[in-house]
Every structure is written in C-alpha cells, then in structure tokens.
Design an enzyme around this catalytic site. Structure first.
Site, PDB file in Angstrom:
ATOM      1  N   ARG A  55      29.294 -19.345  49.828  1.00 13.02           N
ATOM      2  CA  ARG A  55      29.734 -19.856  48.515  1.00 13.02           C
ATOM      3  C   ARG A  55      31.041 -20.648  48.627  1.00 13.02           C
ATOM      4  O   ARG A  55      31.324 -21.524  47.810  1.00 13.02           O
ATOM      5  CB  ARG A  55      29.865 -18.709  47.501  1.00 13.02           C
TER       6      ARG A  55
ATOM      7  N   SER B 105      34.528 -16.043  41.579  1.00 11.85           N
ATOM      8  CA  SER B 105      33.626 -15.518  42.600  1.00 11.85           C
ATOM      9  C   SER B 105      32.510 -16.490  42.942  1.00 11.85           C
ATOM     10  O   SER B 105      31.940 -16.414  44.019  1.00 11.85           O
ATOM     11  CB  SER B 105      33.076 -14.141  42.228  1.00 11.85           C
TER      12      SER B 105
ATOM     13  N   GLU C 247      23.677 -16.760  30.187  1.00 13.89           N
ATOM     14  CA  GLU C 247      23.020 -17.588  31.195  1.00 13.89           C
ATOM     15  C   GLU C 247      21.965 -18.504  30.606  1.00 13.89           C
ATOM     16  O   GLU C 247      21.675 -19.571  31.155  1.00 13.89           O
ATOM     17  CB  GLU C 247      22.403 -16.698  32.279  1.00 13.89           C
TER      18      GLU C 247
ATOM     19  N   PHE D 147      21.290 -13.249  37.714  1.00 12.91           N
ATOM     20  CA  PHE D 147      21.290 -13.600  36.279  1.00 12.91           C
ATOM     21  C   PHE D 147      20.850 -15.046  36.051  1.00 12.91           C
ATOM     22  O   PHE D 147      20.325 -15.384  34.992  1.00 12.91           O
ATOM     23  CB  PHE D 147      22.687 -13.398  35.693  1.00 12.91           C
TER      24      PHE D 147
ATOM     25  N   ARG E  53      27.308 -13.895  48.977  1.00 13.73           N
ATOM     26  CA  ARG E  53      28.633 -13.359  48.703  1.00 13.73           C
ATOM     27  C   ARG E  53      29.412 -13.062  49.984  1.00 13.73           C
ATOM     28  O   ARG E  53      30.572 -13.413  50.124  1.00 13.73           O
ATOM     29  CB  ARG E  53      28.495 -12.060  47.905  1.00 13.73           C
TER      30      ARG E  53
END
Lengths: 284, 343
Positions: free
Chosen positions: B21, B48, B69, B94, B178
């Site tokens: 990311r 994040s 979302e 999500f 992540r």
C-alpha cells in the site's frame, strides 16, 4: 444560441407538454408490454419543467460543458425521461415505440452508453443522489464553476436504501448549494403503501436534520415546481430537497393511487381507455 | 525474451520489505502531480490506505466521505462524469465488499473511470481476523465486464500500477496488502496493465502467481530447483484482462501449472488460468490459496504458515502434487515431469 431564457416555456405550454409526455408513456408501455406505469405518469410535470423550463441544456450537444445535469435515480421510471428527452429533441419521437425491445437505445432502465443525453446508468436504487452530489462537489469545491446546477429525482420507496442516507450526510456536510434533489412522493412502492412497507414518516424533518433546505410542493403543479427550483437556487448554502407530492398514475383514473400499477404496463385495451382520459384532461 | 530484473537481494536474507500500500500512496501522489484530473476519495482510512500523501499535497482534490463505502464509489462515479479520474480507497473487505453493485452499475456498466483501491486484502491483515481479511475480492471483481483487476507483487510495482491506472483511466480494481512484504522488483522492472511476466524460466512446471504470493512462488521455485524440478515463475499482476499468450507459452512448454494467490481459490487467479487452459491447453493444474474457508486472528507469518502459503510449504505441496499426478499418469504414458522426478 441556447440561453436560460430561450429554454423557458410558459406554464400553459408546460401543462400541455406534461400531457403529451403522459400519452407517450402510455403508448410506449403498451407497445413494450412491460415496464412501470404509475411513477412515470406522476412525474410528468417534474420532467416537463426540468427539460422545458429550468435546465440549461442542448439536445444537439448533449455533453455541452455549460449544461445543467440531471440524474434519474429511480431508473425504472425511464419512460417519463425518454418521453421528455424525445419531445425536447434528443431523438425522434417515433423511437419511443422501441422501448425495451432488443437493440433499442431505450433500454428497460436507462443506460448512458446506449443513449446520448443520459448522464448515467440507473435502475438499482439509491445511487443517483450520490452521483449527483459527486458532480455537484466537483463544480462547487474543485472546479469552482458557478451557474450550473445538478438535479436528481428519487422515488420515495427508493429512499429505503442506505446509500441515499450516506449521500444525504455527504451533501449536507459539504453544503452543496448547486444540488437540487426531488423525492417523487407518491406514497406507493411495489409491495404497497410506503408507510406500510417501511414508514418514511417525517420526511421534512429527516432531511432538515441532515442540513438540507427542504421544500414541500404539489409535484403535479408546474408553477409550484418552477417556484421551488427558484427558491432552491436562492439558497446557496445548502443542498435543497424538494418533496414533490405527486399522484401515482396521474391522469389515468383507473391507475391513480393504486400501487398495483407501480410495475405493470397497460394492455392495449387499457391503453386506449387511458389515452381517451388523457385527451380529455388536456383538452382546451 | 529479456529477463525481468529482480533486486539482487530478492532471495537473500537482506531483502528489504515494505507494505504494498505504501507504493500505492507514492504512485497516487505522482499521478496527482502529472494530471490535475486525478482526485482521491477515502472512507475514513486515509492514513492506513496511504492516501494522506495525496491529501496533504492536494487538499482540494481529496474528498473525505466518511464510513460510507456505497457513497464512496457512487460519488466517485459522479465526479468521473464531471471530468475527474477518481481513486477510492478503503479496506478491501468493505470496498468492494460493500459496494460491488454500485461499482458494477455506476462505474463498469456506466463506463466511468472509477478505481477501487482495496487495501488490506488477504490474510496478512493478521490479528484483525476473518471479518477484515478480504479473500473473495479477485473473484468478485473479475466477473464484472469492463473492469480491470490488478494485484501488484510489491510496493514498487504498486506505484507503477497506480500511475498506469491514472494515465489510462477506466473502471478498475487494485488490490493492496497491509503487512510489509519483500520488495523484490526494481525501478527497471517492467509493468504494463494486461501483461504477465516470466520472472524465472523453467522447463518442468509453471508456477503462476499474483500479488503477495509471487514472492513465495519464487522462493518455492528456488527450493524445487534443488530437488531437480525446473519451475518457471509467471507473475500475473493483471488478473483481468489476462495475458493469455504469456501464460499459454509457459504451460504449453511445461504441461503443468500450480497457481498461488492469497485469496479464495474459487474464482480467483487459479480459476482464470484453469478457464484459459481448459479451452486452449488442457493440462493438470493445482490451485493454491485459501481453500473455501475463512481466515482468523494471528500474526501474518503464523497465518501464512497455517494456510501453507510460505515458499517452503508451497514447494513441498507442489512437489507432492506433481509426484501424485505423475505417478497416476506415468502408468499410462511417461512425461517429461516423470523423467525429471525419476532422476
């Protein structure tokens, strides 16, 4: 050249145009043998005012960069939009008879890629307000363009959808003063009365609590619609929600107020009766 | 064919690591510098998902939509209609987990250049557990027409992929992770949307991988080489549109494929390869990934081990599959693989 003044029609013309749109809706649906009747009939004045009075748009240049923008969120009411667009000159009126047929540009629910002049593809409920808000956000917050407005119409049953309330928070937060939304408040949805299926109760209070400017009008009265849009434009610090109380099936006595006509087309015999009633209603 | 440049430290203990990311964050910033139509929308996960770099540099082009979302992608569709190139970020669980229909209708069918950036995909999400470990996203997004699906292998490739998506806008999904994972490609490694790359040549079997599993596939190939199995590693960062020719060239040569992905094997990369092979080069395929079950809490390393997605475990499992298939097949007709295993 097309100007805000040049698109304006008189109230009498708008009433006549709404009548024409209703007759188009009946003949389209009878030819298609499927589709939704009640909602489109009830919304004829709303579309007549948008396309023949309030919106700046050019049927010869659908992507004109100065145009006002309209999102039909309750895409199942496509016949009223198609009729208004045809009468405004986006495509030949004869093409209305191809509704829902294979190869037609008039898909059962509106598809942007099929028909020039559509801003989006809609049908699955609850997404039009968000798209209209996204467009309005770009104009107001990023490109800082004035004098363009973004319109959308939702059904009252449609606002059962959670997506709508996400958009309500968003437009309220960013105070999108160039966003003018309508709820077609006809009190019916597929399974029955809106207040039986999922009560909406205090609609005005709900939207006001999300920081919207809220107006309630007779949505079958062209003058009320014109005045409400004028008021909406005057309030620049908030988005406006116009709760347009309409009669489902308006103009066709056997359809009016009856939720069974939400998703049903008339037979050819019923269409003949409906057209007679509509001729009478709009006779001078 | 020119070799795909890998970092010289790629397969050593000195390999550096960084979350995929992070590359997205840098790529979005770079795309924003190049094209002022690029806008970013986030559902309350700005840091994040690494959108803060863009937000700090271009505050007017960053839109906070809150934990919503469905609104995230539909607002983006409206912004796209108004001439922008929107990137929308949240956790993959999500988005697209909660807004699949909205993306399908208002971005893909409506042909608006909305990109869903699904951060935190896969089981490497770790301690947050099964609810937050998105494993179904490749399958979900791959079936939507007019949609590109991209899973970069490391942060460098993620940066390139993000820039490529911005310069060739269209409805897209990009899958990020992540946890810090090895950075093994280089600034000179090629990336084009729709292209697969042979990272290591081989003759006996094809290991076909995407995303975080490409590195594990390379490790497995290294181990298998020591055991006399020559594995070709085909990295497939773009799962849709699939680079059919590169994959076919490899499996026509090796006649066996093992696919690896940090996702459900149903509907994912392995399914895409199997669909292709069944039509144009029917060969045995074993699919490695999440086998019809949910993840759970644990460290990323522990979870990769539990679900047998580490290089050494994959080498063992692939070798065993190859042996079993070879044993079954060699009764009828010895193959090149059987010959290799016999030595």
């Amino acid at each position: 050249m097309i100007t805000r003044e040049s698109v304006v029609h008189s109230d009498e013309d708008l009433k006549r145009i709404a009548g024409t749109i209703r007759r188009d809706i009946i003949s389209m649906l009878a030819a298609a043998k499927s589709g939704h009747s009640a909602g489109p009939l009830g919304m004829a004045e709303l579309l007549a005012v948008l396309y023949f009075h309030s919106m700046l748009h050019d049927p010869q240049n659908p992507d004109w960069d100065k145009r006002d923008v309209f999102y039909l969120s309750n895409g199942h009411t496509a016949p009223v939009l198609y009729a208004a667009m045809a009468r405004a000159g986006y495509f030949p009126v004869d093409e209305l008879q191809t509704l829902r047929q294979f190869g037609s540009r008039l898909q059962g629910h509106p598809e942007r890629l099929a028909l020039p002049g559509l801003e989006s593809t809609s049908g699955p409920l609850g997404s039009g307000l968000s798209q209209a808000a996204g467009y309005a956000y770009v104009l107001q917050e990023i490109d800082q363009v004035n004098q363009r407005w973004v319109y959308t119409i939702m059904g009252d049953g449609e606002i059962n959808e959670g997506n709508v309330w996400e958009a309500a928070m968003f437009a309220g937060k960013y105070a999108l003063g160039n966003l003018i939304a309508f709820i077609d408040r006809n009190n019916i949805q597929i399974d029955g009365s809106t207040e039986d299926v999922m009560p909406l109760r205090d609609l005005r209070g709900k939207w006001e609590s999300f920081d919207w400017h809220v107006l309630e009008i007779d949505g079958n009265n062209v003058r009320s619609i014109i005045d409400a849009i004028g008021l909406a434009k005057a309030v620049t610090a908030k988005p406006t929600m116009i709760i347009a109380n309409t009669v489902p099936g308006k103009g066709v006595p056997f359809m009016e107020y009856n939720h069974r006509w939400h998703g049903m087309p008339p037979t050819s015999e019923q269409a003949d009766i409906a057209l007679l009633a509509l001729e009478g209603a709009t006779a001078p | 064919m020119t070799a795909f440049p890998l970092d010289p430290r790629a397969l050593t203990n000195d390999v550096s690591s960084e979350p995929i990311r992070a590359g997205f964050g840098r790529g979005l910033l770079a795309a924003g510098e190049l094209d002022e139509r690029v806008v970013a929308l986030c559902a309350d996960l700005t840091d994040s998902t690494q959108m803060h770099l863009f937000k700090d540099r271009f505050p007017r082009r960053f839109v906070q939509v809150g934990v919503a979302e469905q609104n995230l992608v539909t607002v983006a569709s409206g912004m796209a209609r108004a001439g922008k190139i929107p990137f929308t970020s949240s956790y993959a669980a999500f988005s697209p987990g909660r807004n699949w229909e909205q993306f399908k209708t208002t971005a893909a069918l409506n042909d608006q250049p909305v990109t869903i950036v699904g951060s935190h995909a896969g089981i490497n999400v770790g301690p947050d557990g099964a609810t937050h470990q998105m494993l179904e996203d490749i399958a979900l997004m791959r079936v939507i027409p007019n949609t590109r699906v991209i899973a970069p292998a490391d942060s460098i490739e993620a940066e390139k992929a993000t820039r490529a998506l911005a310069s060739d806008p269209g409805p897209s999904y990009i899958r990020l992770a992540r946890d810090a994972t090895p950075v093994f490609t280089t600034a000179d490694s090629p990336f084009e949307i729709g292209k697969a790359y042979v990272l290591r040549s081989g003759t006996d079997i094809s290991i076909i991988t995407t995303g975080t599993m490409t590195y594990q596939g390379l490790l497995a190939a290294e181990i298998l080489a020591d055991r006399g199995l020559s594995a070709e590693v085909v990295h497939v960062p773009t799962i849709k549109p699939l680079d059919e020719e590169t994959i076919l060239n490899s499996i026509r040569k090796t006649r066996y494929a093992a696919t690896i992905e940090e996702a459900q094997i149903a509907g994912g990369l392995g399914s895409a390869v199997a669909e292709l092979a069944s039509l144009r080069c029917p060969i045995p395929i074993d699919r490695f990934g999440m086998k019809d079950r949910f993840g759970e809490s644990g460290t990323p390393a522990k979870l990769l081990e539990v679900f047998r997605l580490t290089g050494p475990q994959l080498a063992d499992d692939i070798e065993q599959c190859v042996r079993e298939r070879t044993a079954a097949a060699s009764l009828a007709a010895p193959t090149e693989v059987a010959d290799a295993l016999a030595h």
